[in-house]
Design a protein around this motif. Structure first.
Motif, PDB file in Angstrom:
ATOM      1  N   PRO B 336       0.832  -1.211   0.000  1.00 58.28           N
ATOM      2  CA  PRO B 336       0.000   0.000   0.000  1.00 58.28           C
ATOM      3  C   PRO B 336       0.866   1.260   0.000  1.00 58.28           C
ATOM      4  O   PRO B 336       1.981   1.243   0.516  1.00 58.28           O
ATOM      5  N   ASP B 586      -4.293  -1.322  -1.732  1.00 58.48           N
ATOM      6  CA  ASP B 586      -4.199  -2.291  -0.641  1.00 58.48           C
ATOM      7  C   ASP B 586      -3.592  -3.618  -1.062  1.00 58.48           C
ATOM      8  O   ASP B 586      -4.217  -4.673  -0.934  1.00 58.48           O
ATOM      9  N   TYR B 587      -2.373  -3.582  -1.547  1.00 64.18           N
ATOM     10  CA  TYR B 587      -1.706  -4.829  -1.890  1.00 64.18           C
ATOM     11  C   TYR B 587      -1.423  -5.601  -0.619  1.00 64.18           C
ATOM     12  O   TYR B 587      -0.981  -5.023   0.375  1.00 64.18           O
ATOM     13  N   GLY B 588      -1.675  -6.879  -0.695  1.00 67.25           N
ATOM     14  CA  GLY B 588      -1.362  -7.720   0.450  1.00 67.25           C
ATOM     15  C   GLY B 588      -2.395  -7.677   1.556  1.00 67.25           C
ATOM     16  O   GLY B 588      -2.263  -8.390   2.537  1.00 67.25           O
ATOM     17  N   VAL B 589      -3.422  -6.850   1.426  1.00 68.24           N
ATOM     18  CA  VAL B 589      -4.464  -6.816   2.446  1.00 68.24           C
ATOM     19  C   VAL B 589      -5.461  -7.918   2.100  1.00 68.24           C
ATOM     20  O   VAL B 589      -6.036  -7.898   1.017  1.00 68.24           O
ATOM     21  N   ASN B 618      -7.201  -9.728  -3.979  1.00 73.60           N
ATOM     22  CA  ASN B 618      -6.227 -10.414  -3.128  1.00 73.60           C
ATOM     23  C   ASN B 618      -6.944 -11.542  -2.421  1.00 73.60           C
ATOM     24  O   ASN B 618      -7.978 -11.333  -1.813  1.00 73.60           O
TER      25      ASN B 618
ATOM     26  N   ASP C  78       2.674 -10.120  -3.218  1.00 77.56           N
ATOM     27  CA  ASP C  78       2.417  -8.872  -2.503  1.00 77.56           C
ATOM     28  C   ASP C  78       3.289  -8.772  -1.259  1.00 77.56           C
ATOM     29  O   ASP C  78       3.604  -9.780  -0.627  1.00 77.56           O
ATOM     30  N   GLY C  79       3.648  -7.563  -0.930  1.00 78.64           N
ATOM     31  CA  GLY C  79       4.453  -7.309   0.248  1.00 78.64           C
ATOM     32  C   GLY C  79       3.570  -7.212   1.482  1.00 78.64           C
ATOM     33  O   GLY C  79       2.358  -7.422   1.426  1.00 78.64           O
TER      34      GLY C  79
END
Lengths: 187, 619, 246
Positions: B336, B586-589, B618, C78-79
């Motif tokens: 994010p 919201d990458y990885g959320v 995601n 994703d991180g």
């Protein structure tokens, strides 16, 4: 989620137009703010003593009255009163033209007392000229309203044209409310 | 193409009407009928009107004002790009191509300047010619810098990013664009009238007393300003009013925020420069005396009004570049955007403060105003600018960095602006500025700020969105080659200029003391190499646009809306209006979705449209 | 993660230390020939020393991340979903604000105060600039040097320059004094300086008066040498000028 929420629009076309117009007016007021700054930066509180105060007062009154007639035109078309609309637009045009004639008379006298080559003349002619140019564009727009109005182009539902032009006309008036004291009254 | 010919015809008729009418009036009042500068200015006013009417305003718009039926716009295919096309995507490409061509021309001017500066003495330009070229380079680049990212990618991407069909005022948008090609033509026309030698700043009284070429700068800048104001009205209205449902201010992609901030600046500040350019014209053509000290005028007035626009204009140049960098960095860090709200606050803080700093350009001008407040506000503006750095660093820290070309350029924006920002602190400090003002330090500083944000930012945007607006993929290896070549030569060109500035070389000179010769030769050679890097860029751009491999609709697997439609997007952008339900970065959320886009054909009677397509959820 | 902070922090300290060492080892400045020049150089140096850790901080953030967190090959996973961090943002705000406010006071306000401390001149020199020439006058001696090739000043005297222009804007700049002020038609701009060294343009190019504001074709060549003399020599020179002029 349903289709109702998808079609949900917070701004109607009319409101989008209004927003755009207000932003344009906001931007345009920068021109006049810059000219006012110029006037006070160069001249401080000085002004020429041989301004024709009578003409100044007359043209100011004319312009203020024209704002009322313009307002009358707008509310008339909003109530589908085409006749009053056309009449009020015509009166506004005449008052606007009278204002310009008044400025012309003032200019012809000013050329003698304080020509544009002098400092007050420089400021005076530029400020009144820029304002008169806006009045002139307003008159052209009003004339378009009049001719379109005669063809019954506006209705209760659709009169964005008149609304926009009248708003612009008010704006030009408000500018003069600032310019008039800055040029004629300050000392 | 027909509309361009009609526009040119309109311009010619307009010029004849305007200049001829003025001549008739002058004849009637007993003056000599033709006087060059008033004739050109009035003629131009009418010519510009004629050009706009001819190019499409009359056919597709103004006929309606006179009760005539408006022509239906029916151009298709490549001809759209040469027409008064209201589609924001067409306009974006028009801006992009026009301004990239301008940038390359301005780059050539820079090469000419650096060639002359290879040696201390006169090589092939006399100082007057050098000043003309320098002014052209400056004004061309200013135009590119204030326009290119917002004109090209603001137009193309903002409606897509916010889930809108088009800009709020499509025809006004076309009008804004068709004003822009006029400006470079005007500026180049100045060369037929001995050019103008007052630089892009056009300080009075020099600009009141020099050759007639000057008025083309004034008219060109004013035209650019008009285009910018109309564009700003359009952007602000679009962003305020046309956001898709659920696209709250807190979910707005950061690039949209940067365009929003930029538009506020353009909207409020541009008319100040419009006025000051007009005052110079009035001094020249109407015998007025705004800047003539002998008649009570004041040359400092010019600088106040000029910088009241032109300092905010620096942020008009910088903010879209920051926006492009911050837009790209989260997608390529798969994280994010760090401290999103602070970044937004940074943009808005810069907007507010930038109206209070203008006189820091005037510490040595002898202005009667106290420089202190301007020093204070200028140094305070480093705080909101710092938020941009915070967001960038916070995002890449612990990220999964995917170092594709756009990401490299995005990081270069941050790195180069760091140098630009730190060296600006010296100029904000009144005592140090007494020495550095008008030296090469200033030249280096503003190239580090403006080239880093606007040109590196432009490259960020071009490479990032290339698959979107062309439907094809650029060549990654050439992209990386271009990046490293340009990044290294940019730094080797401009860093030595700081040293030249400290050592006392003043700017805007065709000839200089022999002691500065060695370093200048280095700078020139490095500048030529930097210029050559654009050949790689140009080749990659043109070749990939024509022949590149087809790109997927979302090659970066990015979450924002523009990637959730085909490449290039269809006329109406999305099959149905998207519904925004989450944050863009919201990458990885877990479970986070930015938006749902219903596929076409969903029922219209209130049933649930359940399908969301082409998203990158995601899990 | 802790390791990353540690190594990045270490790198930052090392780079900062190296940078400060470098800055204090090399001689940044050309010849300084006035008391005011030292104040300005000191401000410059101070800003540089302050700028080094800031520069190093962002540089380390960029370089360390690029090297440590880069993912070769195709699109990475994703991180970690870190959206923000309250302590980091507020600390950032606090530190950047403190730095900004700090440099306003020092060297900003401090420098201005030092430069404007002494307003009682021992000597007044009027500088009149025009395209593309100079007139230097010494009203206390009734001497004016028209179309001057050289500006002659005495050492160790507090000089007030009264700078003006007769046509367009120029700028009066003496690099060895580190100061310039624009020559604006219709107004007289003031600059104070106290020369501390004797010498002339032939000795060092920074001993020159240079036009620093673009003023048209003659701008690049608009400069005059500067000769700073011992007090007695200066008196003799002035007397010679007074005798020479009718």
């Amino acid at each position: 989620m349903n289709t109702a929420s998808l079609q949900h629009k917070r701004y109607s076309r009319l409101n989008i137009n209004r927003l755009g117009l207000w932003l344009f007016i906001l931007s345009e007021s920068g021109i006049f703010a810059a000219l006012l700054f110029t006037r006070f930066y160069l001249l401080g509180l000085e002004r020429a003593s041989d301004l024709n105060q009578t003409i100044g007062l007359i043209i100011t009154s004319i312009l203020l009255i024209s704002s009322l007639t313009a307002y009358r035109a707008e509310s008339a078309i909003a109530h589908e009163d085409r006749e009053t609309f056309l009449r009020s637009i015509l009166v506004t045009i005449l008052l606007g033209a009278a204002f310009l004639i008044g400025v012309g008379i003032e200019w012809s006298q000013a050329f003698v007392h304080f020509p544009p080559s002098g400092l007050f003349g420089t400021v005076f002619f530029t400020m009144t000229g820029m304002h008169a140019f806006h009045v002139l564009t307003g008159l052209i727009l009003l004339a378009l309203l009049y001719s379109n109005g005669r063809r019954e182009a506006y209705s209760v539902e659709d009169h964005w044209g008149p609304e926009a032009v009248v708003k612009y006309w008010h704006f030009v008036d408000v500018v003069w409310v600032f310019f008039y004291p800055a040029l004629y009254l300050v000392s | 193409m027909k509309s361009i010919f009609k526009g040119i015809l309109g311009a010619i008729i307009g010029f004849v009407v305007g200049a001829g009418g003025l001549s008739l009036i002058r004849l009637a009042t007993g003056l000599e009928p033709w006087k060059r500068e008033p004739g050109i200015v009035i003629g131009y006013l009418f010519a510009l009107t004629g050009w706009l009417l001819g190019v499409g305003v009359w056919d597709y718009w103004a006929r309606g004002w006179f009760g005539l039926p408006v022509r239906k716009y029916e151009v298709t295919g490549w001809r759209r790009y040469f027409n008064f096309d209201p589609d924001h995507k067409v306009i974006g490409i028009q801006y992009l191509v026009t301004l990239v061509v301008m940038m390359l021309i301005a780059g050539l001017f820079a090469m000419v300047m650096r060639a002359e500066l290879m040696n201390p003495g006169r090589d092939f330009l006399d100082p007057k010619e050098y000043n003309n070229i320098m002014s052209l380079h400056g004004m061309f680049m200013i135009m590119v810098a204030v326009t290119v990212i917002s004109g090209a990618f603001g137009n193309y991407m903002v409606p897509l990013l916010i889930g809108a069909e088009d800009m709020a005022f499509p025809r006004l948008n076309a009008l804004s664009y068709w004003l822009t090609p006029v400006v470079p033509i005007l500026l180049l026309t100045s060369l037929a009238f001995q050019g103008w030698d007052s630089g892009w700043t056009g300080y009075a009284p020099l600009s009141v007393t020099n050759e007639s070429g000057q008025i083309f700068y004034n008219l060109g800048f004013m035209t650019l300003g008009l285009s910018g104001i109309l564009g700003a009205v359009n952007f602000l209205t679009t962003i305020i009013a046309l956001r898709a449902p659920g696209m709250t201010w807190g979910r707005l992609p950061i690039f949209v925020w940067s365009i929003f901030s930029t538009a506020i600046l353009s909207l409020l500040a541009t008319n100040f420069v419009f006025v000051v350019l007009l005052l110079v014209l009035l001094d020249r053509i109407a015998g007025m005396g705004f800047f003539d000290a002998a008649r009570g005028g004041n040359p400092i007035l010019y600088q106040h009004l000029f910088w009241f626009y032109s300092h905010p204009a620096v942020y008009v140049m910088a903010l879209p570049g920051f926006g492009a960098a911050l837009e790209v960095i989260p997608h390529f860090s798969r994280k994010p955007l760090f401290a999103y709200r602070w970044a937004v606050a940074g943009f808005l803080g810069i907007v507010i403060l930038s109206f209070t700093v203008w006189a820091h350009h005037m510490f040595t001008s002898g202005m009667s105003e106290n420089p202190l407040p301007f020093m204070v506000t200028t140094e305070l503006i480093s705080i909101p600018t710092g938020f941009i750095f915070l967001a960038a660093l916070g995002t890449i820290w612990l990220g999964r960095l995917w170092l594709k070309t756009p990401m490299l350029f995005g990081l270069a924006v941050i790195f180069n602006f760091l140098i630009g920002g730190i060296t600006g602190i010296y100029l904000a400090d009144v005592p140090v500025d007494l020495q550095l003002q008008d030296t090469f330090w200033v030249v280096a500083h503003f190239h580090y700020t403006i080239v880093s944000t606007q040109i590196f930012g432009l490259m960020t945007a071009i490479y990032y969105w290339f698959p979107k607006f062309t439907g094809r993929m650029y060549d990654e290896r050439l992209g990386k080659l271009h990046f490293w070549w340009m990044f290294i030569t940019f730094n080797t060109t401009f860093t030595p200029m700081f040293w030249l500035g400290i050592q006392g070389m003043n700017r805007r000179v065709a000839q200089y003391l022999p002691e500065f010769g060695d370093l200048n030769r280095w700078v020139s050679l490095s500048a030529f190499l930097m210029g050559a890097s654009f050949l790689v860029f140009l080749y990659n751009l043109v070749y990939s646009w024509a022949r590149g491999p087809q790109a997927e609709s979302n090659p970066w697997k990015a979450r924002t809306l523009e990637w959730q439609t085909s490449s290039p997007p269809p006329h109406e952008n999305f099959p149905r209006e998207p519904e925004v339900i989450g944050d863009p970065y919201d990458y990885g959320v877990p479970g986070s979705v930015h938006a749902l886009i219903p596929v076409s054909g969903g029922s219209t009677d209130g049933d649930v449209v359940a399908t969301s397509v082409a998203l990158y959820p995601n899990d | 993660m802790k390791r990353d902070f540690f190594f990045a922090g270490l790198l930052w300290i090392v780079l900062t230390f190296a940078g400060i060492t470098l800055v204090s080892q090399i001689n940044l400045f050309p010849l300084s020939a006035a008391h005011e020049a030292d104040i300005i150089d000191e401000a410059f140096l101070f800003l540089t020393l302050l700028g080094v850790p800031v520069f190093a901080f962002v540089l380390v953030g960029l370089i360390y991340s690029v090297i440590r967190f880069r993912q070769p090959g195709e699109m990475p996973e994703d991180g970690p979903p870190i959206r923000t961090s309250r302590p980091v943002t507020w600390a950032w705000l606090g530190i950047t604000s403190a730095l900004a406010v700090f440099i306003i006071f020092n060297p900003g306000l401090k420098g201005i105060r030092e430069l404007t401390a002494n307003r009682e001149p021992d000597l007044v020199v009027q500088v009149e600039m025009r395209k593309w020439n100079w007139t230097f006058s010494y009203p206390q001696y009734g001497v004016a040097v028209v179309d001057a090739q050289e500006l002659v000043l005495p050492v160790d005297r507090h000089i007030r320059f009264e700078v003006t222009s007769t046509d367009i804007i120029h700028s009066f700049w003496i690099p060895a004094f580190r100061m310039k002020v624009d020559a604006v038609p219709g107004q007289i701009n003031i600059l104070y300086a106290t020369p501390t060294e004797t010498g002339s343009f032939e000795d060092d190019i920074n001993l020159r008066a240079q036009c620093a504001e673009l003023c048209g074709t003659g701008h690049p060549r608009m400069r005059a040498g500067l000769r700073i003399l011992e007090s007695a020599e200066f008196e003799a020179w002035v007397a010679g000028q007074a005798a020479g002029s009718p």
